[in-house]
Each structure stands twice: as structure tokens, then as C-alpha cells.
Design a protein around this motif. Structure first.
Motif, PDB file in Angstrom:
ATOM      1  N   ALA A 193       0.663  -1.260  -0.004  1.00  0.00           N
ATOM      2  CA  ALA A 193       0.089   0.017  -0.032  1.00  0.00           C
ATOM      3  C   ALA A 193       0.762   1.262   0.069  1.00  0.00           C
ATOM      4  N   GLY A 194       2.256   1.022   0.091  1.00  0.00           N
ATOM      5  CA  GLY A 194       3.148   2.332  -0.031  1.00  0.00           C
ATOM      6  C   GLY A 194       3.523   2.995   1.400  1.00  0.00           C
ATOM      7  N   PHE A 195       3.184   2.141   2.234  1.00  0.00           N
ATOM      8  CA  PHE A 195       3.591   2.962   3.926  1.00  0.00           C
ATOM      9  C   PHE A 195       5.308   2.642   3.883  1.00  0.00           C
ATOM     10  N   ASP A 196       5.803   3.351   4.621  1.00  0.00           N
ATOM     11  CA  ASP A 196       7.212   3.502   4.811  1.00  0.00           C
ATOM     12  C   ASP A 196       7.785   2.526   5.964  1.00  0.00           C
ATOM     13  N   PHE A 197       6.848   2.133   7.164  1.00  0.00           N
ATOM     14  CA  PHE A 197       7.040   1.152   8.075  1.00  0.00           C
ATOM     15  C   PHE A 197       5.750   1.005   8.774  1.00  0.00           C
ATOM     16  N   CYS A 198       5.837  -0.207   9.478  1.00  0.00           N
ATOM     17  CA  CYS A 198       4.337  -0.614  10.182  1.00  0.00           C
ATOM     18  C   CYS A 198       5.092  -1.189  11.796  1.00  0.00           C
TER      19      CYS A 198
END
Length: 505
Positions: free
Chosen positions: A113-118
Motif C-alpha cells: 500500500a506504500g507505507f514506509d514502516f509498520c
């Protein structure tokens, strides 16, 4: 005005600054060029010096380097550890959103989805792995094992939920080292007692101030001993367990103990959130946007950035919608229907998400002639995939085009030499025209496999039926090829209790 250069690769030597927050963007380490007067710096930059009785201003020239490269010239092909990637994110402008995952698949979806971290969520992992509430029931071993599967599934940094460290300060050290080995870029450690309680729920209690501080100091020591730079996120639950004032005091103390990011859970108003962000403004703050009705008001990322937050967690979105979607699907199935096409990805989309197409492309790099020939013939009629055969799938045009017209040309040399001596075809052409039937029947009586392969091609048979490794089928063929009709060459039980039959037809 003094000036010093700060590097991110060696950052802990300057620990004589009590707060170690002055130049957060350079990760709390000053280079060897620091002037000798550094040891007499005031307790806070800009505060009054007890010796000089006047304001002292310190300016730091930030030189954040990653590996052997300066941050402005990082080679994207070089490996960057999860911790360094997360620190680089903390240094970048703006607020950063991190959905919470609970397994490898949900982490993959976050990255896609394009998130840089989680984040990982103890709530979600306890629910998905155990089907139990987040009430201190899940163990360190289960959390770190699930975490390792998550970090290996993605290339973005993951902040792991370390709960309360699973015990005293010594347990905290073990937890931090385990999370480092598991590949986490950061770890959240809280000050709750054991057994802990889920955030925003009743019954939360916190340990003493001293023990809370010692947990973070133990985490910092574990990081140093491991040679890691894992980001330590210090969480306090004192807002609900004691008071807002106590939560602010603990936030300051945990920062002084070495925490990189601060997090007060279950703040009850915008005013409280702003007051929290005003505590050591250079220390990044984490906001927890508990979906579905938590104690903390929900704000947009822009609003949170204006308040002073750097990271935003969304702990329940993925596990919540997953539960809802599964309930809807089960209701449809129970009613005699299947889930509507719009409620789930197509099979092709599922394969793409899970990496089937990437796998197929990479598989081509390691393809061998012997491993491809059985599928090219398209002659298998298996009922089961247990032995690596796909039923009813014919070889495609490209594969068939690679099959030689004369099958004798692809035989292994042993077989060719055996039957073609003295310039004669001998009995070999007869063997090739016949087929070996390999039949496997489970101990429960159900048929597991029933395939036919050319009797002259034996090289790949053990790939299909490993139990035939070591069986000299060629010698059995020597005696059987002259007989008319079919003949059973083998009939035995393997170590699993399955009956294996090889018949020459």
C-alpha cells in the motif's frame, strides 16, 4: 558558540550529556572533534549554567551518515539495516503513518500500500495466533517468532510490540536482543505490571518509577551489547493507571534514560496531547489512533503533525476489517452462497499479492531439462498434488516445441548404452513404447497418486515419488521388457504406510 559534528553510526560516546536529546537528529553521538569544554555543558541546551550563571547556546552541525555514505548520497543498492532505515524516517520531515500488522500477509499488504514502516500489534497477534485477548497471555517466544515471520516478509522497517519486556530488567534485555535478531527496526516497551492489560481497557497498573526507568536503561544496554541501533520507543500507561501529571513525569524520565521515541497511551483530550508533545520537543512522539472508540480522540495526520507528533499508529484497522470480512464471508457460505466478487480479490489478484508470478519468473533461472520433461509430455493423470504433479494441466506450446521429435535423443546415456549396443535397436524401442504406471494408495484406502510415464525415461521418477530412491528399476525392466502384457514390478509400503505399486503396462 560551540560547534560539533554528529554522526549516526557512532552515537553513544557523548552520554555525559544528561538528556542526550540536544541533537536528536544525529542519534545522540558527537564526533571526536567535540571541543574539550563539552563536559561542562549545561543540563539542557539554552538553560542557565550553574557555574557561569548565564545562558549558554550550543549549535550542532548535523552530519547523519549511513554506513560509509553521507545521508545525501546513499546507494539504494546497499543494505540498510531496519534500525537505520527507521532512524532515517524519523529524521525526515512530516508525520509518518504506520498501520499495525499481525502476520506476514498483513505486513506485505502494508508495504504494497506504500507505507514506509509498520508496527506489530500485541492485540492482533494474540487474536490471530491464539484466538485470545491481549491480557498478558501471549509469551515472549510467540511474539518474537511471529515478529520474525513479519520482518522477513517485508523490506520496510517494523516496530515490534515488546509489551512490558516480559519480566524484570534482565528479561527486558533478553527481549530487546531477541527482537534485534528477529529483524525489528524498533521496539515498544511499556511500564505495566505483569500480567499486563491491553491499552484503553480497564485494570491497568504500572510499576514504580524506578523500575520503569531501569527497564529503559536495560534496553539501552542490550542495544549497546548487541552492536545494534534499534529504536527504543518508551510507552507509559500512567495516564489511566495514575494521572496525567505522573505520565508527563515518566515521559521526561524515560527520555533521560535513553528512549528514542515517547508514547503516552490513552491520552484523553487534544489539550493533553499537546502538553505531551511539548515535553522535550526534539524527542519524537508517537500517537495511537485507536479505531472504533478508544479514549484518545481521532485526528488526521496533518492535525497530529501540528500538535507535534512524528509517528502515528493504527492498531486495529487491519485485524478489525479482517474479522468483519471473514464474518461476512462465513454468513454467505452458510446461506448457500459464496462471497460476492466485489468483497474479495480475484484468484489472479490473490496470486499476484502472494508472489506467485514473481516466483514463477525466478524459478526459470534454475530450471533443468530433467525437471521440465515430465510436465512437457502432459501425460500425467494424477488425482493429487502431494507428489508434485498437477492434474489435468497440459504443457503449453512453448514447452512442447522444445520436445525432440525422436524421443531416443533425450534418454540418459546409461539406458541408451544398455539397449543400443552393436548398432541394433534391440529391446529398447519396445521399452520406450510401453509405460510405467506408478500408483500410490494411502493407508486409509484412498488413492493419492496414479500416473503413467514412458518406461524409457526414469531419471525424473524419484522426484515424483521419493520412496523409489535407491530402487534399481532399470534392472527390473531388463527382465520384464520381453514379456507380453503388463507386469507388476514393485508392490511395497513406504515409511508413511502408503502402498506403492510400479506396473509395466
Amino acid at each position: 558558540m560551540n560547534s560539533a559534528s554528529i554522526s549516526s553510526t557512532d552515537f553513544r560516546a557523548f552520554s555525559n550529556l544528561p538528556s542526550r536529546r540536544t541533537a536528536y537528529l544525529a542519534h545522540r553521538r558527537v564526533a571526536e572533534t567535540l571541543p574539550q569544554s563539552a563536559s561542562s555543558l549545561p543540563e539542557r541546551v539554552g538553560s542557565s549554567s550553574s557555574k557561569a550563571g548565564r545562558k549558554t547556546s550550543i549549535r550542532y552541525t548535523v552530519s547523519a551518515s549511513y554506513g560509509d555514505k553521507e545521508s545525501g548520497s546513499v546507494n539504494s543498492n546497499e543494505y540498510t539495516s531496519p534500525a537505520k532505515a527507521l532512524r532515517k524516517l524519523l529524521e525526515s520531515p512530516g508525520v509518518h503513518q504506520g498501520p499495525a500488522c499481525f502476520d506476514a500477509l498483513s505486513a506485505k499488504l502494508v508495504e504494497r500500500a506504500g507505507f514506509d514502516f509498520c508496527f506489530t500489534t500485541g492485540f492482533g497477534i494474540s487474536a490471530a495466533r491464539l484466538g485470545l485477548p491481549d491480557a498478558g497471555l501471549i509469551s515472549y517466544g510467540e511474539m518474537v517468532a511471529q515478529g520474525q515471520e513479519i520482518t522477513q516478509a517485508v523490506s520496510i522497517p517494523v516496530i515490534g510490540d515488546g509489551d512490558n519486556g516480559y519480566g524484570n530488567a534482565m528479561n527486558v534485555k533478553r527481549t530487546v536482543k531477541g527482537y534485534i535478531r528477529a529483524g525489528f527496526g524498533g521496539i515498544i516497551l511499556e511500564d505495566q505490571v505483569s500480567p499486563k492489560a491491553c491499552g484503553h481497557t480497564r485494570g491497568r497498573k504500572v510499576v514504580s518509577r524506578e523500575e520503569a526507568i531501569m527497564r529503559i536503561k536495560a534496553a539501552v544496554d542490550a542495544r549497546k551489547e548487541s552492536g545494534s541501533d534499534i529504536v527504543i520507543v518508551a510507552r507509559t500507561d500512567a495516564r489511566q493507571a495514575v494521572s496525567f501529571k505522573e505520565a508527563l513525569w515518566r515521559a521526561r524520565a524515560l527520555a533521560d534514560a535513553g528512549a528514542d521515541v515517547l508514547f503516552i497511551d490513552a491520552l484523553a483530550s487534544k489539550e493533553e496531547m499537546k502538553a505531551f508533545c511539548d515535553v522535550y520537543p526534539l524527542v519524537p512522539k508517537l500517537a495511537n489512533m485507536l479505531e472504533g472508540g478508544g479514549k484518545t480522540p481521532i485526528f488526521t495526520p496533518i492535525e497530529l503533525e501540528e500538535l507535534g507528533y512524528k509517528l502515528v499508529a493504527y492498531p486495529l484497522s487491519l485485524i478489525g476489517v479482517s474479522i468483519g470480512a471473514m464474518q461476512d464471508a462465513l454468513s454467505a457460505i452458510k446461506g448457500g452462497r459464496i462471497p460476492s466478487p466485489g468483497s474479495m480479490p480475484s484468484f489472479e489478484e490473490l496470486k499476484e499479492i502472494l508472489g506467485f508470478n514473481t516466483y514463477y519468473e525466478e524459478e526459470k533461472c534454475y530450471a533443468t531439462t530433467s525437471s521440465q520433461l515430465p510436465s512437457r509430455k502432459g501425460d500425467f493423470s494424477s488425482n493429487s498434488n502431494e507428489y508434485g504433479v498437477q492434474p489435468g494441466i497440459q504443457a503449453d506450446r512453448e514447452q512442447r516445441s522444445q520436445i525432440p521429435d525422436n524421443p531416443v535423443e533425450v534418454l540418459i546415456p546409461e539406458v541408451y548404452d544398455k539397449f543400443s549396443g552393436e548398432g541394433k535397436k534391440g529391446n529398447f524401442s519396445t521399452a520406450w513404447s510401453r509405460k510405467l504406471r506408478v500408483k500410490i494408495t494411502g493407508k486409509d484406502g484412498f488413492e493419492k497418486l496414479d500416473i503413467r510415464i514412458p518406461a524409457g525415461f526414469l531419471e525424473g521418477i524419484t522426484n515424483i515419488v521419493p520412496a523409489l530412491v535407491g530402487v534399481n528399476i532399470k534392472s527390473l525392466l531388463d527382465e520384464a521388457t520381453l514379456e507380453e502384457g503388463g507386469k507388476q514390478l514393485l508392490d511395497f509400503q513406504d515409511t508413511m504406510g502408503d502402498r506403492i505399486q510400479v506396473i509395466l503396462e
